[in-house]
Scaffold this motif. Structure first.
Motif, short mmCIF file in Angstrom:
data_model
loop_
_atom_site.label_atom_id
_atom_site.label_comp_id
_atom_site.label_asym_id
_atom_site.label_seq_id
_atom_site.Cartn_x
_atom_site.Cartn_y
_atom_site.Cartn_z
N UNK A 130 0.82 -1.21 0.00
CA UNK A 130 0.00 0.00 0.00
C UNK A 130 0.86 1.26 0.00
N UNK A 131 1.95 1.26 0.76
CA UNK A 131 2.78 2.47 0.84
C UNK A 131 3.41 2.82 -0.50
N UNK A 132 3.69 1.79 -1.34
CA UNK A 132 4.29 2.09 -2.65
C UNK A 132 3.31 2.74 -3.61
N UNK A 133 2.04 2.77 -3.26
CA UNK A 133 1.08 3.51 -4.07
C UNK A 133 1.29 5.01 -3.93
N UNK A 134 2.00 5.44 -2.87
CA UNK A 134 2.13 6.86 -2.58
C UNK A 134 3.58 7.36 -2.64
N UNK A 135 4.54 6.51 -2.27
CA UNK A 135 5.95 6.95 -2.27
C UNK A 135 6.84 5.71 -2.27
N UNK A 136 8.14 5.92 -2.53
CA UNK A 136 9.13 4.85 -2.49
C UNK A 136 10.15 5.16 -1.41
N UNK A 137 10.26 4.29 -0.42
CA UNK A 137 11.19 4.48 0.69
C UNK A 137 12.60 4.04 0.28
#
Length: 396
Positions: A207-214
């Motif tokens: 889900x987090x990769x839908x918004x940014x890449x850490x």
């Protein structure tokens, strides 16, 4: 291009392997190579035996990753169904909690992050040489080279646009992802609700990769924990060594063929899951079928099995050498050159893919015969394996 041992390959086996039946047979050590005996290695042996079909699976996954970097839709529909998940699964198959947690951290950082940093820095002189051969101007060279340290520090396998615009590091993304995935799984195995935590890892990463890449591929690592855990449980229940009913094999084959024709896949590097749980099921079934294919090769084609095992033992090296060529060499120029000779686009692309595979295999030979590189990639076992084959051929 899309972005998706040596003796110790990408995955170091941390515990002794019990003796399996012929479908998952182990290497036979040769006198003077890995052991002083001439019989099959058992669990009580001082060496750490390997399962040949698992090494073969690593090699097939690595060749699949290479072939998936050329934008061929028909190929990508196949390889993106299993290649990276399979790597994570076979890693988990030999995952162990016997080593102390602090020792595991040091071991994984040394095994995966040191090659990551050094190979990433090798990008700089190689890309500089390539750009000079292309007669690029100084400004172009500086602009391209200056991106590499930042890409290496951030460690993303795809171009990043949020929270900032950052370049990708290419195939090397898998090394930090695997490193952190191992450590996260270790934490989960010591937790009270392991399965719940593994599922939570996966969902957070996806889900987090839908918004940014850490940084440092931590999100692909979170997703990879699921497949590592599957491999770990497969070892516990000895699933790869049990005969599956024919109807189940046929059902899995039908599912995989249907998903391939529909373009259903899992792309862990950028968090793409084309059709939710069905994509995950496709990856698991496809990986299982590939492992079964590797067992068949192990039993019925010894020459091919030996070659693929050698490649699988050098999978870390293959990954790094292909990472260099994929990041630094303009393959499209060679493709255009071949097409100017009258070759079709399909044939020119096939030659380009084949040459990239050959280059990755040559990397194993280079590392095997270079002591500094052998130390970097922990190539002791690969050297022993090569010696063992030489002894077998001589005795034959």
């Amino acid at each position: 291009m899309n972005v998706t041992s040596t003796a110790a390959p990408t995955f170091t086996y941390e515990e002794k392997t019990p003796h399996y039946s012929c479908s998952m047979r182990e290497n036979t050590p040769v006198r003077g190579a890995d052991d002083t005996s001439n019989s099959h290695t058992s669990a009580s042996s001082s060496t750490k035996p390997r399962i040949r079909s698992i090494d073969i699976a690593k090699a097939i996954a690595m060749f699949a990753i290479i072939s998936g970097h050329f934008g061929i839709v028909s190929i990508n529909n196949v390889v993106y169904g299993f290649h990276v998940p399979l790597f994570f699964i076979v890693s988990g198959y030999f995952f162990s909690t016997k080593r102390a947690f602090s020792s595991s951290i040091v071991q994984k950082l040394r095994q995966l992050m040191i090659p990551y940093m050094i190979v990433g820095l090798v990008y700089i002189p190689v890309l500089t040489a390539v750009l000079l051969l292309q007669h690029s101007d100084k400004q172009t060279i500086v602009a391209n080279i200056s991106k590499i340290p930042l890409a290496l520090l951030y460690g993303a396998g795809v171009p990043v646009h949020s929270p900032a615009v950052l370049p990708q590091i290419g195939l090397l993304w898998f090394l930090p992802a695997l490193c952190f995935a191992f450590l996260l799984v270790r934490i989960a195995l010591e937790a009270r609700h392991t399965v719940l935590l593994i599922v939570l890892y996966f969902m957070i990463g996806w889900i987090s990769m839908l918004f940014f890449h850490a940084p440092l591929s931590i999100q692909p690592a979170l997703m990879g924990t699921f497949f590592i855990y599957i491999g770990y449980k497969a070892r516990q229940y000895n699933l790869f060594n049990k005969r599956a009913p024919l109807w189940l094999i046929v059902l899995m084959m039908c599912l995989c063929l249907s998903c391939i024709s529909s373009g259903i896949f899992v792309n862990i590097v950028n968090g793409q899951i084309s059709l939710g749980p069905l994509s995950i099921l496709h990856a698991l079934c496809f990986s299982y079928l590939i492992i079964r294919l590797c067992q068949w090769i192990d039993l019925h084609n010894n020459m091919l099995a030996q070659f693929l095992q050698w490649c699988g033992k050098g999978s870390l090296v293959m990954m790094c050498f292909h990472g260099i060529s994929d990041y630094c060499f303009p393959g499209y120029l060679l493709q255009d050159f071949l097409m100017n000779w009258g070759l079709s686009h399909a044939i020119a692309t096939a030659i380009l893919i084949f040459l990239n595979m050959v280059w990755a295999v040559i990397g194993i030979i280079i590392v095997t015969h270079s002591k500094p590189l052998a130390v970097l990639f922990s190539a002791t076992r690969l050297e022993k394996f090569s010696h063992a084959l030489s002894v077998k051929r001589f005795n034959a």
